[in-house]
Structure formats: structure tokens, C-alpha cells
Motif scaffolding. Structure first.
Motif, PDB file in Angstrom:
ATOM      1  N   TRP A 241       0.838  -1.198   0.000  1.00 37.21           N
ATOM      2  CA  TRP A 241       0.000   0.000   0.000  1.00 37.21           C
ATOM      3  C   TRP A 241       0.873   1.249   0.000  1.00 37.21           C
ATOM      4  CZ3 TRP A 241      -5.467   0.916   0.604  1.00 37.21           C
ATOM      5  CH2 TRP A 241      -6.230  -0.235   0.407  1.00 37.21           C
ATOM      6  N   HIS A 242       0.383   2.253  -0.674  1.00 40.89           N
ATOM      7  CA  HIS A 242       1.020   3.571  -0.702  1.00 40.89           C
ATOM      8  C   HIS A 242       0.357   4.433   0.376  1.00 40.89           C
ATOM      9  CE1 HIS A 242       2.656   7.329  -2.468  1.00 40.89           C
ATOM     10  NE2 HIS A 242       1.488   7.840  -2.135  1.00 40.89           N
ATOM     11  N   ALA A 247      -3.164  10.469   0.987  1.00 40.04           N
ATOM     12  CA  ALA A 247      -3.141   9.573  -0.177  1.00 40.04           C
ATOM     13  C   ALA A 247      -2.834   8.155   0.308  1.00 40.04           C
ATOM     14  CB  ALA A 247      -2.101  10.038  -1.188  1.00 40.04           C
ATOM     15  N   VAL A 248      -3.872   7.403   0.574  1.00 38.07           N
ATOM     16  CA  VAL A 248      -3.738   6.027   1.053  1.00 38.07           C
ATOM     17  C   VAL A 248      -4.445   5.123   0.050  1.00 38.07           C
ATOM     18  CG1 VAL A 248      -4.185   4.421   2.934  1.00 38.07           C
ATOM     19  CG2 VAL A 248      -3.699   6.823   3.447  1.00 38.07           C
ATOM     20  N   ARG A 249      -3.680   4.335  -0.675  1.00 43.82           N
ATOM     21  CA  ARG A 249      -4.268   3.510  -1.734  1.00 43.82           C
ATOM     22  C   ARG A 249      -3.373   2.290  -1.970  1.00 43.82           C
ATOM     23  NH1 ARG A 249      -0.647   4.204  -5.559  1.00 43.82           N
ATOM     24  NH2 ARG A 249       0.367   6.229  -5.899  1.00 43.82           N
ATOM     25  N   PRO A 250      -3.931   1.238  -2.560  1.00 40.55           N
ATOM     26  CA  PRO A 250      -3.090   0.076  -2.886  1.00 40.55           C
ATOM     27  C   PRO A 250      -2.136   0.405  -4.033  1.00 40.55           C
ATOM     28  CG  PRO A 250      -5.301  -0.220  -3.750  1.00 40.55           C
ATOM     29  CD  PRO A 250      -5.336   1.019  -2.901  1.00 40.55           C
ATOM     30  N   ASP A 251      -0.949  -0.202  -3.987  1.00 35.24           N
ATOM     31  CA  ASP A 251      -0.013  -0.027  -5.095  1.00 35.24           C
ATOM     32  C   ASP A 251      -0.605  -0.600  -6.383  1.00 35.24           C
ATOM     33  OD1 ASP A 251       1.875   1.265  -3.656  1.00 35.24           O
ATOM     34  OD2 ASP A 251       3.262  -0.417  -3.477  1.00 35.24           O
ATOM     35  N   HIS A 252      -0.172  -0.070  -7.515  1.00 41.65           N
ATOM     36  CA  HIS A 252      -0.667  -0.558  -8.797  1.00 41.65           C
ATOM     37  C   HIS A 252      -0.095  -1.932  -9.125  1.00 41.65           C
ATOM     38  CE1 HIS A 252      -2.570   3.241  -9.468  1.00 41.65           C
ATOM     39  NE2 HIS A 252      -1.430   3.913  -9.452  1.00 41.65           N
TER      40      HIS A 252
END
Length: 295
Positions: A241-242, A247-252
Motif C-alpha cells: 500500500w502507498h 493519499a492512502v491507496r493500494p499499489d498498482h
């Protein structure tokens, strides 16, 4: 009381011969071995190894180009991903699953077939300790030599619990009263008869295979032997996760499929496994199906 093999290399100030992992400002890793009088070179400048010899782990060094690098000893997962390879390595996510679900414990007697580059061997040796036993079998001598070098480099020399044999497991297996068997090979079903005789009642068989066809034949072959409880197949995936402020989101990108794992418990001799109640989909077993080893 003496320390376990390799433990002294995991703590204290950096010494000559230690593996060092540098991390640059962009998070990229560089691994090298400390040598007195040598210099480490990058496109961002250089610095002498002597700056790190005697320094505590977690130090920061700067190159002649004024770029800062964080210096730490590589963790075993870092080490196996950067070590020289003959065959593909067992990735840390799968090695961790094997240690947990094959229940590798200190002092365990373990047989491993398919050493590859020595990744899983290093994980197993660290788990069983100096009082355990790991007997590894590898068909190819060139792979065995690469694996031996990688394992001994990590532990700082030969490990007292490790024996490495070049040859087919089913032709050379002489171990008895084995607690765990790990098969990392193309056709683990070919070894089931041999390893089933070596495993103690309650012992664990763990197979690591790459494809769905291998998975299917392995599971059906384990069932067909009649001396194991119901095999458990699965795979694992990792998604980082980033996290940066809001900005908290799963990595691509993620670590997806690397292999399938199958574990099964050895039954006592002469015991028939209880009938497993399951509802396979219609057509899962056709009228002409005669088992995994037929045809």
C-alpha cells in the motif's frame, strides 16, 4: 552457551566480510560485501568500505557526489532475492507460508528435494537450528554448488544441520523418522512412495508446484496413496500500500502468482483415511476418469 550458527553476523557493528545493503533516496537497494581498503562505486559517486567497518548498523554514508545511503544488513528475504541464481528461488512470501503451515520447528528433521539456488534451504536451516537436520536433494550438480555457496555465504560457513546430496530423492533417500518433507520439483508425485515411508505418523508433506496441472495431479496423487489426511492446496498474493498523508491507496503492482502449495498430514500405518464429504461440480470426474496416474 554458544550462539546459533550465523547469529553473530546478524547484530553488532559492521565487520569485514559482512553483507551490507545500501538504500538510496529513491528506495533502490545495493548489496555488497565489506572489504578493508575497497571502495563502493555508483553513478552518484563512491565511498570507502572503511567508513562502514566498525560503524553501527543503521548508519548513513555519503558518496563523493554527496548522496546519502542508509546502510543495514540485508534481511534473509532481501538476501535471497539478490543472491546468485542457478534455478528460480522460492520467494519469501512462499517460504514464510512453508515455515508456518508445514510447522517447521527447532530441532525438526526435514527432507527437502529440489534445492534450486538455496533460498528455501536457508529459511529451513534458520528455523530448525543447529540441533535439527535438513537433508537436501538436488538432481543437478551445478545447482547444488550454487545453492551451497549461497547458504554458506549467508551463515558465514557450513551449517552443522545441513547435508546436501546430488541425485534423485527417490533413488537416494535413506533418512527415517522424518518430521517434515518439502518437495519443490516438477513431479512431486514421483517421490510420494519414498517419502511416505520416511515420514513419521503426524508428519507433514509440503509440495510447491507452479502450474494448475501440477497442482491437480499432486493433490489427486496424495489422496490416492491412502496414507495422508485430506491435502490442503492454496496460493498467496501480496499487495503493498502507498501511504502518504491523505493519499492512502493500494499499489498498482503486486506480487501475484509464484506457485501453489499443498500440505498433507501423514496417517498412522494401516489406517484408512476417513471418507471426505465433498460435492465436486458435475463433470469434475468424467466416466472415464481412472485417477491421476493412469493413462
Amino acid at each position: 552457551m554458544s550462539e546459533p550458527t550465523g547469529a553473530a553476523r546478524r547484530r553488532g557493528p559492521f565487520e569485514v566480510g559482512d553483507q551490507v545493503q545500501l538504500t538510496d533516496p529513491k528506495g533502490r537497494h545495493y548489496t555488497f560485501t565489506l572489504e578493508a581498503g575497497k571502495n563502493f562505486h555508483t553513478h552518484k559517486g563512491s565511498f570507502p568500505h572503511d567508513e562502514l567497518i566498525g560503524a553501527p548498523e543503521g548508519s548513513v554514508v555519503r558518496t563523493t557526489g554527496n548522496v546519502a545511503y542508509l546502510a543495514l544488513r540485508p534481511l534473509l528475504p532481501d538476501y535471497v532475492l539478490s543472491m546468485p541464481r542457478g534455478a528460480a528461488v522460492v520467494y519469501p512470501k512462499d517460504a514464510g507460508q512453508i515455515l508456518a503451515f508445514a510447522d517447521i520447528f527447532p530441532g525438526a528433521r526435514v527432507v527437502e528435494a529440489g534445492v534450486g539456488s538455496g533460498s528455501l534451504s536457508a529459511f529451513l536451516l534458520r528455523a530448525i537450528g543447529d540441533d535439527g537436520m535438513l537433508h537436501s536433494y538436488e538432481r543437478r550438480e551445478d545447482f547444488a554448488e550454487i545453492a551451497r555457496g549461497n547458504v554458506e555465504r549467508y551463515f558465514g560457513g557450513p551449517h552443522p544441520a545441513w547435508t546436501l546430496t546430488v541425485g534423485d530423492l527417490q533413488d537416494n533417500l535413506s533418512d527415517a523418522d522424518v518430521d517434515r518433507v518439502i518437495l519443490d520439483m516438477l513431479a512431486p508425485w514421483e517421490c510420494l512412495e519414498a517419502v511416505s515411508k520416511a515420514l513419521v505418523p503426524g508428519g507433514i508433506l509440503c509440495c510447491y508446484v507452479a502450474t494448475t496441472t501440477q497442482l491437480a495431479r499432486t493433490v489427486e496423487s496424495v489422496r490416492e496413496t491412502g496414507c495422508y489426511a485430506e491435502p490442503q492446496p492454496w496460493e498467496s498474493m501480496i499487495r503493498n500500500w502507498h501511504v502518504e498523508g491523505l493519499a492512502v491507496r493500494p499499489d498498482h503492482r503486486m506480487i501475484g502468482h509464484t506457485g501453489f502449495l499443498v500440505t498433507a498430514r501423514r496417517l498412522a500405518d494401516g489406517v484408512e483415511p476417513p471418507m471426505r464429504r465433498r460435492r465436486p461440480a458435475k463433470g469434475a470426474y468424467g466416466e472415464d476418469y481412472e485417477g491421476p496416474n493412469k493413462g
